[in-house]
Each structure stands twice: as C-alpha cells, then as structure tokens.
Design a protein around this motif. Sequence first.
Motif, PDB file in Angstrom:
ATOM      1  N   LEU A 100       4.083 -48.183  -4.411  1.00 53.25           N
ATOM      2  CA  LEU A 100       3.086 -48.765  -3.517  1.00 53.25           C
ATOM      3  C   LEU A 100       3.760 -49.239  -2.231  1.00 53.25           C
ATOM      4  N   HIS A 101       4.921 -49.835  -2.407  1.00 51.10           N
ATOM      5  CA  HIS A 101       5.662 -50.355  -1.269  1.00 51.10           C
ATOM      6  C   HIS A 101       6.090 -49.222  -0.345  1.00 51.10           C
ATOM      7  N   GLN A 102       6.570 -48.140  -0.942  1.00 53.89           N
ATOM      8  CA  GLN A 102       7.048 -47.008  -0.153  1.00 53.89           C
ATOM      9  C   GLN A 102       5.946 -46.469   0.750  1.00 53.89           C
ATOM     10  N   THR A 103       4.746 -46.398   0.197  1.00 56.18           N
ATOM     11  CA  THR A 103       3.611 -45.933   1.004  1.00 56.18           C
ATOM     12  C   THR A 103       3.420 -46.831   2.220  1.00 56.18           C
ATOM     13  N   LEU A 104       3.532 -48.133   2.001  1.00 54.97           N
ATOM     14  CA  LEU A 104       3.322 -49.064   3.103  1.00 54.97           C
ATOM     15  C   LEU A 104       4.444 -49.000   4.127  1.00 54.97           C
ATOM     16  N   LEU A 105       5.673 -48.767   3.656  1.00 52.65           N
ATOM     17  CA  LEU A 105       6.774 -48.691   4.603  1.00 52.65           C
ATOM     18  C   LEU A 105       6.615 -47.494   5.523  1.00 52.65           C
TER      19      LEU A 105
END
Lengths: 211, 193
Positions: A100-105
Amino acid sequence: MHLPDYLSTLHDDTPTRRKTRTELLVAAYQLIAREGLFNSTIVDLAKDTGLARRTLYNYYPSIQELCADLHPAVLRYWLDVSLEGENAQPDSPEATLERLHQTLLSDTELLRYIVKMDFYLQAHPEFISPELQLSRYLQQSLPWEATLALRLQHLPEEERQERIHWAIEGFLAYLERVSFRLQAYQREHGDFPSAAELLSQTLHKLFEEPK
Amino acid sequence: MMDELAVLGYQDSPTQQKLRRRIFAAAFDLFVEQGLAATTAQQIADRLEVSRRTLYNYYPSKDELAIDLQILILERIQWFQRLTAINSLPSLKELEQFCLTLLTDFLPEWQFIGQFDHYFYESYPNDKYVTYMRSRIGTDTAMLTDKSLQSLMVDGQMLLGYTQRIAMRLAPGETCPPSFIRELSQVCARLVA
C-alpha cells in the motif's frame, strides 16, 4: 485500471451525465489532494472544472456528499492497484502494508489525498460511514487472515487484532509524519534513506514477538 | 508567564500585552473546541467581547493568529528542549515519556498542534513559523546525515504521529483513558526493543 474507471460506474447516468460526473469527481479528488477538504468548497470545484455552480448542484448538493461517492472508490482503487495484478500475493502482514505504501510513494497525489482525507474524517466522522474511516477500512478490507496464517497464529484472536490495529495506526502515522514530509525533505536535501525501507523496519518491529 | 510572549517579538505596551494574551486564550479554546478550520475571527472577537476591528488591529487574519499561537504552544510545552534529548541518547525512552506527557498533561495543546499541522501543511501565510522552526532546529540537518540516527528519527516521527492519532480519537475536553496510554506504551516497547 485507473481511478476514473472506478468513478464512472457509480450512478445510473446517461453517457453525457456520466462523463460530467466523472470529471467532477476527478477534479474533486485533485482539489482535496492539493488543498484538503477543510479548505475546499463547491465554489473551488466550479472554478477548477469551469462548470457553473448550478451544474454542479445537479450532481451533488455539497462537497461532502460528493465525497461520500468519491472516497470509497478511491480506497477500492488504492487497494486493487496495490494488491492485485501479476505480483504474487503478499506473504506477510508487513508486506501488505508495504505494498500500500509503495503505491503511495509512486503517486504523490494519492498520498496527499489519503492523508488529508483521513484527517478530515477524523475531525468530522459524522459525514461518512464509520466503515470508511481509514483505520477501520484497512482492518476489515485487507487479507489479514491469509498473510497472518504462519505468523502470530498461536496468539488468541483478540491479541492478533490488537497487533493489526497497532500496525495500521503505525502505518498511518508513518504516512502522516514521514512519507508526507519525506518528499518535501528529499526535494530540499537530496539523500535520505528510502521511506519504504524504514517503514519495513518499523512494521517488522510491531509484528515481532518481544524478546 | 510574563516572558511567554517575548518569543513572538512584539513591542506591546502592558495593556496591549494583556489583550494579546486574552486573544490567545480565547482563540486556543475555540480552536480546540471546534477545530481551526471551523473557527472564525468573528467568533474569537465575540468570545473576547471586543469588536472585530479591535481583533483585526492585532491579527488581520485567523491564520496569522494561529501561527503565533503555535509558536507560543511549542514553547510552552518545551517541544525542542525535549526533542533534543533524543539526539544524545540513542533510545526512544525519552521520547516515549514525552509522548505520554503530551497525552496526559498537554492534551489540548497537542490536539491544537495536530490541527495546525494539517490545516496549514507547509503553506503558511507568512515566514514567521518557518523562521522560528529553522532557528530552533539548527542542528537537525547534521543529525540526519548520521545514518545510525536516521532510523531512530523515523521511529521517533512515527511515534509522534501515533501519539497524534491517539489524541485525535478524543473529543475536546475528554481526558486520555488508561487504555490509550497502555496502547502507546506497548507500541513504544516494540519499537525500542
């Protein structure tokens, strides 16, 4: 799939109305990502889209009602983009949140939207379903059972839920205070270790058994 | 208390100082009760029982008032003094203590700070806040180049964020229940280990 695909099927519209509604929702998404919901109104949206206020009111009486349509679609988009596709399913609870974090980054606008919207919803829980509060949504919508299968399975259910809760809260806190600011920091100062690595270390500590 | 306003750099007469303090007190109460966004300058003036014009002489906008108030509050809770402790001690213990103090002794202040961070998010009406922060965290850049401290700093920021989210779960005037304190302590225990 892109975000507009999630927005265009929300109502039983004629093709023309569907096109306008999707434009509206996308514009609102961008506005909230930029300014936050506290500082946004239908008037701002009218300016951004070039549509008359009266036209907007044909679709939504207020920006809050618009968000009741927009927000669940954005959340669903975020989860789908992060967890589906050709990649194998995440094999640990940390990996789920890291995805999920990777998508946001890689999507600053989405990061800004998620953080700003979550803050608004915490301050104004009354205007949207409690199920859509980010913490609760992640607790209920992510495949915890599958990824927790080999980890923490010896713990009683209540404790497992508690660990998930801490990790989610920690993850959201990380988004607010680190990821959100990290990009600004990196713009100014250049090198700083990957936000993703650091999150991974922190999440690992939260899921690990104490020594 | 007398020198509290000195950090803001105004050349107030005693009467002006007195009114400025009352402005801060009223604004702080309203900001915590209703939120920064929902509070208007008119409401602040009404609570003070002064005219909008009088308030305007001190603060042309609510935003500038909020900036000053934020600086005052950071000073009041000794934000920087407490945080510099983690520069020298390679552990999160001091920060854990500070976070617990924020929830028990400084909860309204901490709730205000949370509101401030989200309301402005780096687009401030003037340079005053940024200048103030830069002057207070002058050594921060040096700390960040030390890789061993980077992870600590990030855990620390995450912990502060966690503490912030706990504060946001509480209604204005509500005190922090022991279960939330326990939650924070347990999370800290994981991070320090």
